[in-house]
Design a protein around this motif. Structure first.
Motif, PDB file in Angstrom:
ATOM      1  N   TRP A 133       1.035  -1.569   0.018  1.00  0.00           N
ATOM      2  CA  TRP A 133       0.249   0.417  -0.108  1.00  0.00           C
ATOM      3  C   TRP A 133       0.352   1.271  -0.017  1.00  0.00           C
ATOM      4  O   TRP A 133       1.688   1.121   0.686  1.00  0.00           O
ATOM      5  CB  TRP A 133      -0.836   0.007   1.249  1.00  0.00           C
ATOM      6  CG  TRP A 133      -2.107  -1.315   1.387  1.00  0.00           C
ATOM      7  CD1 TRP A 133      -1.935  -2.526   1.678  1.00  0.00           C
ATOM      8  CD2 TRP A 133      -3.437  -0.957   1.483  1.00  0.00           C
ATOM      9  NE1 TRP A 133      -2.635  -3.068   2.043  1.00  0.00           N
ATOM     10  CE2 TRP A 133      -3.716  -2.091   1.362  1.00  0.00           C
ATOM     11  CE3 TRP A 133      -3.920   0.087   0.632  1.00  0.00           C
ATOM     12  CZ2 TRP A 133      -5.040  -2.568   1.652  1.00  0.00           C
ATOM     13  CZ3 TRP A 133      -5.370  -0.395   0.838  1.00  0.00           C
ATOM     14  CH2 TRP A 133      -5.747  -1.612   1.448  1.00  0.00           C
ATOM     15  N   ALA A 134       0.825   2.312  -0.387  1.00  0.00           N
ATOM     16  CA  ALA A 134       0.721   3.740  -0.862  1.00  0.00           C
ATOM     17  C   ALA A 134       0.161   4.575  -1.446  1.00  0.00           C
ATOM     18  O   ALA A 134      -0.589   4.651  -2.024  1.00  0.00           O
ATOM     19  CB  ALA A 134       2.907   3.842  -1.827  1.00  0.00           C
ATOM     20  N   LEU A 135       0.374   5.488  -0.126  1.00  0.00           N
ATOM     21  CA  LEU A 135      -0.648   6.591  -0.721  1.00  0.00           C
ATOM     22  C   LEU A 135       0.428   7.406  -1.782  1.00  0.00           C
ATOM     23  O   LEU A 135       1.574   8.029  -1.658  1.00  0.00           O
ATOM     24  CB  LEU A 135      -1.203   8.300   0.114  1.00  0.00           C
ATOM     25  CG  LEU A 135      -1.549   7.468   1.274  1.00  0.00           C
ATOM     26  CD1 LEU A 135      -1.737   8.346   2.484  1.00  0.00           C
ATOM     27  CD2 LEU A 135      -2.627   7.175   1.292  1.00  0.00           C
ATOM     28  N   CYS A 136      -0.148   8.264  -2.889  1.00  0.00           N
ATOM     29  CA  CYS A 136      -0.098   9.017  -3.860  1.00  0.00           C
ATOM     30  C   CYS A 136      -0.201  10.550  -3.493  1.00  0.00           C
ATOM     31  O   CYS A 136      -1.208  11.017  -3.277  1.00  0.00           O
ATOM     32  CB  CYS A 136      -0.656   8.789  -5.149  1.00  0.00           C
ATOM     33  SG  CYS A 136       0.178   9.756  -7.180  1.00  0.00           S
ATOM     34  N   THR A 137       1.355  10.931  -4.342  1.00  0.00           N
ATOM     35  CA  THR A 137       1.374  12.751  -3.048  1.00  0.00           C
ATOM     36  C   THR A 137       0.934  12.835  -4.724  1.00  0.00           C
ATOM     37  O   THR A 137       1.585  14.561  -4.530  1.00  0.00           O
ATOM     38  CB  THR A 137       2.559  12.928  -2.355  1.00  0.00           C
ATOM     39  OG1 THR A 137       3.486  12.747  -3.439  1.00  0.00           O
ATOM     40  CG2 THR A 137       2.030  11.712  -1.166  1.00  0.00           C
ATOM     41  N   GLN A 138       0.739  12.754  -5.491  1.00  0.00           N
ATOM     42  CA  GLN A 138       1.031  13.656  -7.357  1.00  0.00           C
ATOM     43  C   GLN A 138      -0.184  13.840  -7.789  1.00  0.00           C
ATOM     44  O   GLN A 138      -0.649  12.676  -8.029  1.00  0.00           O
ATOM     45  CB  GLN A 138       2.344  13.308  -7.969  1.00  0.00           C
ATOM     46  CG  GLN A 138       2.179  14.556  -8.973  1.00  0.00           C
ATOM     47  CD  GLN A 138       3.349  13.628 -10.331  1.00  0.00           C
ATOM     48  OE1 GLN A 138       3.354  12.968 -10.160  1.00  0.00           O
ATOM     49  NE2 GLN A 138       4.404  14.813 -10.441  1.00  0.00           N
ATOM     50  N   ARG A 139      -0.628  14.759  -8.318  1.00  0.00           N
ATOM     51  CA  ARG A 139      -1.648  14.622  -8.758  1.00  0.00           C
ATOM     52  C   ARG A 139      -1.185  14.504 -10.432  1.00  0.00           C
ATOM     53  O   ARG A 139       0.010  15.020 -11.096  1.00  0.00           O
ATOM     54  CB  ARG A 139      -1.973  16.358  -8.947  1.00  0.00           C
ATOM     55  CG  ARG A 139      -3.644  16.799  -9.752  1.00  0.00           C
ATOM     56  CD  ARG A 139      -4.019  18.045  -9.504  1.00  0.00           C
ATOM     57  NE  ARG A 139      -4.928  18.865 -10.337  1.00  0.00           N
ATOM     58  CZ  ARG A 139      -4.866  20.009 -10.399  1.00  0.00           C
ATOM     59  NH1 ARG A 139      -4.831  21.236  -9.788  1.00  0.00           N
ATOM     60  NH2 ARG A 139      -6.088  20.407 -11.412  1.00  0.00           N
ATOM     61  N   TYR A 174     -13.909  15.679  -3.387  1.00  0.00           N
ATOM     62  CA  TYR A 174     -12.181  15.691  -3.787  1.00  0.00           C
ATOM     63  C   TYR A 174     -11.531  14.638  -2.881  1.00  0.00           C
ATOM     64  O   TYR A 174     -11.979  14.203  -1.656  1.00  0.00           O
ATOM     65  CB  TYR A 174     -11.736  16.640  -3.075  1.00  0.00           C
ATOM     66  CG  TYR A 174     -11.524  17.916  -3.611  1.00  0.00           C
ATOM     67  CD1 TYR A 174     -11.409  18.422  -5.194  1.00  0.00           C
ATOM     68  CD2 TYR A 174     -12.833  18.623  -3.332  1.00  0.00           C
ATOM     69  CE1 TYR A 174     -12.371  19.597  -5.760  1.00  0.00           C
ATOM     70  CE2 TYR A 174     -13.670  20.274  -3.874  1.00  0.00           C
ATOM     71  CZ  TYR A 174     -12.943  20.647  -4.779  1.00  0.00           C
ATOM     72  OH  TYR A 174     -13.463  21.543  -5.651  1.00  0.00           O
ATOM     73  N   TYR A 175     -10.593  13.281  -3.642  1.00  0.00           N
ATOM     74  CA  TYR A 175      -9.904  12.552  -2.904  1.00  0.00           C
ATOM     75  C   TYR A 175      -8.574  12.465  -3.199  1.00  0.00           C
ATOM     76  O   TYR A 175      -7.661  12.510  -3.651  1.00  0.00           O
ATOM     77  CB  TYR A 175     -10.917  11.352  -4.314  1.00  0.00           C
ATOM     78  CG  TYR A 175     -11.969  11.264  -4.087  1.00  0.00           C
ATOM     79  CD1 TYR A 175     -12.862  10.587  -3.063  1.00  0.00           C
ATOM     80  CD2 TYR A 175     -12.835  11.787  -4.932  1.00  0.00           C
ATOM     81  CE1 TYR A 175     -14.280  10.650  -3.155  1.00  0.00           C
ATOM     82  CE2 TYR A 175     -14.600  11.733  -4.672  1.00  0.00           C
ATOM     83  CZ  TYR A 175     -15.454  11.495  -3.631  1.00  0.00           C
ATOM     84  OH  TYR A 175     -16.544  11.343  -3.766  1.00  0.00           O
ATOM     85  N   GLN A 176      -8.254  11.934  -2.018  1.00  0.00           N
ATOM     86  CA  GLN A 176      -6.890  11.619  -1.768  1.00  0.00           C
ATOM     87  C   GLN A 176      -6.217  10.165  -2.543  1.00  0.00           C
ATOM     88  O   GLN A 176      -7.635   9.260  -2.007  1.00  0.00           O
ATOM     89  CB  GLN A 176      -6.424  11.277  -0.240  1.00  0.00           C
ATOM     90  CG  GLN A 176      -4.590  10.977  -0.053  1.00  0.00           C
ATOM     91  CD  GLN A 176      -3.452  11.092  -0.594  1.00  0.00           C
ATOM     92  OE1 GLN A 176      -3.634  12.672  -0.445  1.00  0.00           O
ATOM     93  NE2 GLN A 176      -2.964  10.715  -1.805  1.00  0.00           N
ATOM     94  N   GLY A 236      -7.291   3.483  -5.013  1.00  0.00           N
ATOM     95  CA  GLY A 236      -8.093   3.593  -4.525  1.00  0.00           C
ATOM     96  C   GLY A 236      -7.953   4.711  -3.272  1.00  0.00           C
ATOM     97  O   GLY A 236      -7.321   5.788  -4.111  1.00  0.00           O
ATOM     98  N   ALA A 237      -9.294   5.481  -2.782  1.00  0.00           N
ATOM     99  CA  ALA A 237      -9.676   6.926  -2.696  1.00  0.00           C
ATOM    100  C   ALA A 237      -9.783   6.833  -1.151  1.00  0.00           C
ATOM    101  O   ALA A 237     -10.684   5.931  -1.112  1.00  0.00           O
ATOM    102  CB  ALA A 237     -10.215   7.490  -3.440  1.00  0.00           C
TER     103      ALA A 237
END
Length: 365
Positions: free
Chosen positions: A89-95, A162-164, A180-181
């Motif tokens: 798992w990882a969060l994306c930090t780039q739009r 809006y979604y992370q 996912g978000a």
């Protein structure tokens, strides 16, 4: 831009139909092997004939940047639940750049990288939403870099959200990853002071939906299925299924157990001291871009059906906003023509990013 909450658990390409079997070629002829091992139905969105991430769930369903969140995955295969230990798992930090197809920046589809915030591995992980979430994926424009112009704010989805984004690397799946978000609580942008005050008084964060019950009917006889108990059916039998979720109040009333639109802790401490939403088609408010006023809506609910054998009449079903008072959907599942233990999953999604799922076992005799 994010136009809809992709599932969340959206796989980027549809997985091709495949068959898995562990029979020994030296014992059975090829034709007999195929007959014994292939599902009775051919590939479709609802047939789980290869490992697949069916859903990704965020708890809470909506949070502000900097807040803690727990994420969980429904990772299934032809034999039931797959081993989730190797899910990364990882969060994306780039739009995502406007020129990039798909829901997420390609730089976030790597195992490690500058734009990834690692969360860990397994069926469930915990983490904290990046503090810059509302400027990266939301309505607050990010600060301009030296020599560059500032990026324009992101566009909301149809529910004003809006979604992370997060990416999940899943072993043995065809695409290798899912997206996912988590819905971000970013406040209201582009509104007058009066509209912002009205929104803040009436807004409550999204609650994940819940599958209240799954009812199976055969020849008019109804049975509420227990997720923990296999339910016996006959080969080739046609089963009517009804998925139900909680019925939500049509208007906010103090004392109904739901901290609804317009209720505050000062006016209704019983509902809002520890605020809980409704786990069905909730009411919510957003700024109408055309009318330029705060309007109230009801969520739509979508149900996705999955099974390791047999055939559904519909892969997906649901209720639109104008049907929000109806808290169920119907489907039909036809059992395979030979004995088998069939795993069945029901995945609920609301149109604000909320997700719920449940597994059932059908014992075909």
């Amino acid at each position: 831009m994010v136009r809809r909450p992709l599932g969340w658990g959206y796989t980027v390409r549809r997985i091709a139909a495949r068959t898995r079997c562990s029979a020994m070629l030296g014992v059975l002829a090829l034709g007999a092997l195929i007959t014994a091992c292939a599902p009775d139905t051919e590939g479709g969105a609802s047939l789980i004939d290869a490992p697949r991430v069916l859903a990704l769930r965020s708890e809470p369903a909506e949070a502000a940047p900097g807040e803690a969140v727990t994420w969980s995955a429904l990772f299934a295969g032809p034999d039931g639940l797959e081993d989730p230990a190797r899910i990364d798992w990882a969060l994306c930090t780039q739009r995502k750049p406007l020129t990039t197809a798909g829901p997420i920046s390609l730089r976030c589809l790597e195992r490690r990288g500058k734009y990834l915030q690692q969360l860990g591995s397994g069926e469930q992980v915990n983490g904290t939403l990046p503090k810059e979430g509302c400027s990266t994926f939301g309505p607050n424009p990010a600060a301009a870099q030296p020599g560059e112009s500032s990026a324009r704010p992101a566009d909301p989805d149809s529910s004003g959200g809006y979604y992370q984004l997060l990416r999940v690397l899943a072993p043995h799946t065809e695409d290798g990853f899912a997206v996912g978000a988590t819905r971000l609580d970013c406040g209201l942008a582009g509104a007058t002071q009066e509209q912002a005050v009205d929104f803040s008084l009436r807004h409550h964060r999204n609650e994940n939906p819940a599958l209240e019950k799954l009812i199976a009917s055969v020849s008019g006889k109804k049975t509420t299925l227990d997720p923990l108990t296999p339910w016996r059916v006959k080969r080739g039998q046609r089963i009517e299924l009804r998925a139900e979720w909680p019925a939500c109040p049509t208007r906010s009333t103090c004392g109904d157990g739901v901290c609804g639109s317009g209720e505050t802790v000062d006016e209704c401490e019983a509902d809002c001291k520890e605020p809980h939403g409704c786990q069905g088609a909730e009411s919510f408010v957003q700024l109408d871009a055309i009318e330029r006023k705060i309007v109230e809506h009801r969520e739509s609910i979508r149900v996705s059906w999955f099974a390791t054998n047999g055939a559904f009449e519909h892969d997906r079903s649901g209720r639109a906003e104008d049907q929000a008072k109806i808290n169920y959907v119907d489907n039909t599942w036809t059992a395979p023509l030979r004995a088998a233990e069939v795993n069945l999953w029901v995945v609920l999604r609301d149109n604000r990013g909320g997700v719920a799922f449940e597994q059932f076992v059908l014992d075909v005799k």
